[in-house]
Motif scaffolding. Structure first.
Motif, short mmCIF file in Angstrom:
data_model
loop_
_atom_site.label_atom_id
_atom_site.label_comp_id
_atom_site.label_asym_id
_atom_site.label_seq_id
_atom_site.Cartn_x
_atom_site.Cartn_y
_atom_site.Cartn_z
N VAL A 22 -10.56 -17.11 30.52
CA VAL A 22 -10.52 -16.67 29.12
C VAL A 22 -9.49 -17.56 28.43
O VAL A 22 -8.30 -17.47 28.71
CB VAL A 22 -10.08 -15.20 29.01
CG1 VAL A 22 -9.97 -14.78 27.56
CG2 VAL A 22 -11.05 -14.31 29.76
N ILE A 24 -15.49 -12.59 24.43
CA ILE A 24 -15.19 -13.63 25.42
C ILE A 24 -14.72 -13.02 26.72
O ILE A 24 -15.17 -13.39 27.82
CB ILE A 24 -14.12 -14.59 24.85
CG1 ILE A 24 -14.70 -15.34 23.65
CG2 ILE A 24 -13.64 -15.55 25.92
CD1 ILE A 24 -13.68 -16.11 22.86
N ARG A 38 -17.63 -11.64 28.52
CA ARG A 38 -18.45 -12.70 29.12
C ARG A 38 -17.87 -13.13 30.46
O ARG A 38 -18.60 -13.28 31.43
CB ARG A 38 -18.48 -13.90 28.16
CG ARG A 38 -19.20 -15.10 28.73
CD ARG A 38 -19.14 -16.26 27.77
NE ARG A 38 -17.82 -16.85 27.71
CZ ARG A 38 -17.31 -17.46 26.64
NH1 ARG A 38 -18.02 -17.55 25.54
NH2 ARG A 38 -16.12 -17.99 26.68
N GLU A 39 -16.57 -13.30 30.52
CA GLU A 39 -15.97 -13.80 31.75
C GLU A 39 -15.92 -12.73 32.84
O GLU A 39 -16.12 -13.03 34.01
CB GLU A 39 -14.58 -14.36 31.47
CG GLU A 39 -14.59 -15.52 30.46
CD GLU A 39 -15.46 -16.68 30.90
OE1 GLU A 39 -15.44 -17.02 32.10
OE2 GLU A 39 -16.19 -17.25 30.06
N TYR A 59 -14.60 -26.78 27.66
CA TYR A 59 -14.29 -25.48 28.25
C TYR A 59 -15.44 -25.00 29.14
O TYR A 59 -15.23 -24.41 30.19
CB TYR A 59 -14.00 -24.46 27.15
CG TYR A 59 -14.10 -23.02 27.59
CD1 TYR A 59 -13.07 -22.44 28.31
CD2 TYR A 59 -15.22 -22.26 27.31
CE1 TYR A 59 -13.15 -21.14 28.75
CE2 TYR A 59 -15.32 -20.96 27.74
CZ TYR A 59 -14.28 -20.40 28.46
OH TYR A 59 -14.39 -19.10 28.89
#
Ligand SMILES: Nc1ncnc2c1ncn2[C@@H]1O[C@H](COP(=O)(O)OP(=O)(O)OP(=O)(O)O)[C@@H](O)[C@H]1O
Ligand SMILES: [Mg+2]
Lengths: 521, 354
Positions: free
Chosen positions: A356, A431, A434-435, B235
């Motif tokens: 992240v 985010i 998502r991770e 990224y």
């Protein structure tokens, strides 16, 4: 219109103490984006000579309200008065003419330019720059003296630390004659010292008779620096308070609309085997400066390792090297005991290391993409959303994003909405979701709760702890002392590219602060 | 600052308004030239769509524009401005000529033609690959290198056609006719007498493939990330350099469609300047088509119609200066491309109110 909400004690009624009209008076401001009622008949009164806090959960509508005041969005309904006079604000030029200035969370500065040139932007003062420059220099010197806003006028923006850039933004606003200064989450990127400096400036501005509107998620700041505070929830203004007559606890309750759950004392960590380790890592940044200068550390299963430090001491580059975004200059990285060959970010993800990023706008998402596409960034090759002939199925991606938004409380749960249109905190949740969704063994997190509201912080912290309890490893970089202390099972302090100390969970805040300031030896 | 418009307004209404604006200004110019705008518009419409022949010509030109537009658009998706479609198409023509001149005696048309098309794609791709490589690995800006490669391609073609590939005993700088056994590529039963040929079908196919590639594959996802946020690509572990190189090669291969349409479709021999500026018009086509295959096809049709209708216009209204059509094209490019955002702010304001 004289719109009033009956059950809110509106201490900031239209007439100020001396009978002078307030600097800004908003009545019944309403703004709808599609299905989202971002501002629902919002009232706000801000007096001259005061610092006025605006707080509320992520997506409560704070930034939208300020965007309307600054002419970025037209309002659907409502009335704005400046110094008692009704005004229409069609664009930011109108706002500037009325003395309303905004310091954006993401600075609007021209990086290759010098400070003085940035200050003059929009106030160049005629065809020849020389006259304008002399005036700007003079006003810069005066503003520096009056408010303690000191910046070298000839420094290049690109070379300045974040705190100084923010001072430039404020100077720019004052140079253009700001009477009403809006700051949207100004302290999110600042070190504690820089934040203190900022507050000193804001107090000086208040004493000068200017009106300051401060949006923040940090109740401690609200209590410390504001005179009045207004609370938004779900697009509505739900309360106005005098700071002296309220408490952080009451404000927190008003924000989320219920009493916050008492934070359960986290169970102590039970660290398992070493998952990730680093020996003598050296990393250079894009400009070739060595930022990580010989770091060694070990991360175990079942622990949260906090990397504390003032921003800019090499944490960013450390994270980038571990996540595969940046090639290390030298040193070895071991994952589950095996020495890793140089890997890019995709390869690290494939090995179960999720990331992240610290800077969500630059790295974590693609602003132009719909949220559902941002929700697969880095995992876009996954078979989960590939159907006929291995092609990506939009429907599968949308379904995935919808699920993710539900689990991680991303609001609005609209997978097709452009990523940039989500509020900052909700982008962060997207985010993070998502991770985590990929159940990585190792999670690298930079500034996990930057810009996230109190409720959101709690949720993210709970999730990180649950991750640890499930036997996974978390490496967290944060410049927030509170966060480091609340979450870490072990704390490493970084200073000038090196690890300068290790502290156990529940360490003494003062000791940590000293280490962060480089007071070791 | 621009406020976002709804998608349909951004994709359909805005280009349409831009087009209307361009037409209105063109009408003023025609008026200023002492001619009737309505008569000119009539001639333009009849000239481009008035008969099967006219439609055939329009589609023929549109095919060139479509390939050129797709080539520019796909590179643009990675944030690259490929100005080199003209040169890539020229080199692709050379690819066709080499295959045909070398093998037309020994292979039947059924084998020769696909081979020639592959050859042209390979040559076009190579001419895109090199600037892509230079950009990705050496940081040479692709705009500069593709412009230079246009000049190199043009000089090379002149040299080869004048000194090497010229038909012995002839004055014109062109090769001999290929012995494909065909007068031209099949017109797949298209009515009338026009150069419209199967390359048109290839263009539609190419548009579909581009759409799938860019919007439905992980590769294309990565390409779009590189185009809109290269830092996020780093990224995500998307190799920006590799994407740039490959997409420039694909862009060059798409440019080859112009060569197939012109050389195999019509001339059956390599000639100088067969691209006729289509590569540059492709930039406008991609701009107007918002870099989306469907938009590119529609814009290509418009520009094809302008090319064809324009020559008819010159024929029908001899008093109207010949350059009028160029002016109209220029205005359309101006209003849809360079000034494409001109109407966005007022439109957004109107829609916000409504
Ligand atoms: N341009 C837009 N289009 C659609 N929805 C929008 C737009 N701008 C904001 N929103 C939505 O309006 C709501 C309010 O957003 P806003 O940015 O004002 O919240 P905020 O209070 O500033 O939150 P945060 O603390 O997370 O920054 C959110 O649900 C957001 O997704
Ligand atoms: Mg906000």
């Amino acid at each position: 219109m004289g719109h009033q909400v009956a059950d809110i004690p509106d201490v900031t009624s239209a007439q100020g103490a001396g009978g002078a009209p307030p600097a800004i008076e908003c009545r019944g401001i309403t703004k709808r984006f599609g299905h989202v009622l971002a501002n629902d008949a919002v009232d706000l009164v801000v007096r001259r000579g005061s610092i006025h806090g605006v707080i509320g959960e992520n997506g409560a509508g704070k930034s939208t309200l300020m965007a309307i005041l600054h002419g970025f969005y037209p309002m659907d309904a409502g009335e704005i008065r400046v110094d008692g006079r009704p005004v229409t604000i069609r664009d930011s030029a109108d706002a500037i003419r009325l003395g309303i200035e905004m310091v954006h969370q993401h600075f609007m500065l021209v990086e290759p330019f010098r400070v003085i040139e940035n200050i003059m932007l929009g106030a160049e003062g005629g065809m020849l720059l020389a006259g304008g420059e002399a005036a700007a220099r003079a006003s810069l010197a005066r503003l520096g003296r009056d408010y303690g806003l000191v910046v070298d006028p000839d420094a290049r923006i690109g070379d300045l630390p974040v705190g100084a850039r923010q001072r430039v933004e404020i100077l720019k606003a004052l140079h253009r004659g700001a009477e009403i200064l809006i700051l949207d989450e100004p302290t999110g990127v600042l070190t504690p010292q820089e934040a203190d400096d900022l507050f000193r400036v804001l107090r000086a501005l208040r004493d000068e008779g200017k009106a300051v509107i401060l949006i923040t998620h940090k109740l401690r700041e609200v209590m410390a620096v504001t005179d009045r505070v207004s609370v938004m929830r779900g697009g509505k203004m739900v309360a106005h308070r005098e700071t002296a007559k309220t408490s952080a606890a009451e404000l927190g309750e008003l924000m989320i609309g219920r009493r916050p759950a008492a934070a359960a004392r986290p169970a102590p960590a039970t660290p398992g085997p070493e998952l990730l380790s680093v020996q003598d890592l050296r990393v250079r940044d894009g400009a070739g400066v060595e930022r990580v200068r010989g770091v060694s550390l070990a991360l175990h299963a079942g622990e949260i390792l906090g990397i504390a430090g003032v921003a800019g001491n090499g944490q960013t580059e450390l994270l980038e090297a571990l996540s595969g975004m940046r090639r290390a200059e030298s040193g070895t990285i071991r994952l589950r005991g095996e020495v890793l060959p140089p890997c890019d970010a995709a390869a690290m993800r494939g090995r179960g290391v999720a990331h992240v990023p610290e800077d969500r706008l630059r790295h974590g998402l693609v602003a132009d993409f719909p949220a559902q596409d941002t929700a697969i960034l880095g995992y876009h090759g996954d078979p989960m959303w590939r159907r006929v002939l291995g092609l990506i199925s939009n429907r599968a991606v949308e379904a995935h994003a919808a699920g993710l938004m539900a689990t991680h409380d991303v609001r609005p749960a609209a997978p097709r909405l452009r990523s940039s249109l989500f509020s900052g905190g909700n982008q962060q949740k997207l985010i993070m979701g998502r991770e985590l969704e990929r159940a990585p063994d190792v999670l690298l997190v930079g500034q996990p709760t930057r810009g996230v509201d109190i409720g959101g912080i709690e949720a993210i912290h709970r999730r990180l702890r649950a991750w640890r309890d499930a036997g996974k490893a978390v490496l967290m970089v944060s410049v927030e002392l509170d966060e480091i202390l609340a979450l870490s099972d072990r704390i490493l302090v970084m200073f000038d590219g090196r690890i300068v100390g290790e502290l156990p969970a529940g360490a003494d805040e003062r000791q940590l602060g000293l280490l962060m300031a480089g007071a070791h030896a | 600052m621009t406020r976002p418009l709804p998608r349909w307004a951004e994709l359909a209404l805005l280009p349409l308004l831009n087009l209307v604006l361009a037409m209105a200004v063109s009408a003023l110019v025609v008026l200023a030239a002492g001619q009737s705008p309505t008569a000119a518009l009539h001639a333009l419409a009849i000239g481009s769509f008035g008969s099967w022949d006219a439609i055939g010509f329009t589609l023929f030109y549109a095919t060139n524009m479509a390939f050129a537009g797709l080539a520019v658009a796909i590179a643009f998706k990675a944030g690259l401005f490929n100005i080199g479609v003209e040169g890539q198409a020229a080199m692709a023509g050379l690819g066709i000529a080499l295959v045909c001149l070398g093998l037309d005696a020994s292979l039947p048309a059924l084998l020769l033609l696909p081979l020639a098309i592959l050859g042209s794609a390979a040559f076009g791709a190579a001419w895109g690959y090199v600037p892509g490589w230079l950009q990705a690995r050496r940081g040479s800006h692709v705009v500069i290198t593709t412009i230079m490669f246009n000049f190199i391609a043009a000089s090379l073609m002149v040299y080869l056609l004048v000194n090497v590939l010229i038909q012995p005993g002839q004055m014109a700088p062109e090769t001999r006719r290929f012995a494909t056994g065909l007068a031209a590529l099949s017109s797949f039963g298209f009515p009338g007498r026009s150069p419209a040929n199967v390359t048109l079908i290839l263009a539609l196919l190419a548009a579909f493939v581009v759409w799938v590639l860019v919007w439905r594959t992980p590769w294309g996802y990565g390409l779009r990330v590189v185009g809109s946020n290269p830092e996020a690509a780093r990224y995500a572990g998307i190799d920006e350099g590799r994407r740039i190189i490959v997409v420039m090669a694909i862009s060059g291969a798409l440019a080859a469609g112009i060569a197939v349409n012109e050389i195999l479709g019509v001339h059956q021999k390599l000639i100088l300047n067969f691209t006729g500026g289509a590569g540059f018009t492709g930039i406008a086509v991609a701009l107007m088509g918002r870099n989306h295959p469907v938009g590119v096809l529609l814009a290509a049709l418009l520009f094809g119609a302008l090319a064809q209708g324009g020559s008819e216009l010159a024929f029908e209204m001899p008093d109207l200066p010949r350059d009028m059509v160029v002016v109209v094209q220029g205005l359309i490019i101006l209003f849809t491309g360079a000034l494409g955002a001109l109407l966005r702010a007022p439109l957004a304001r109107v829609m916000a109110r409504g």
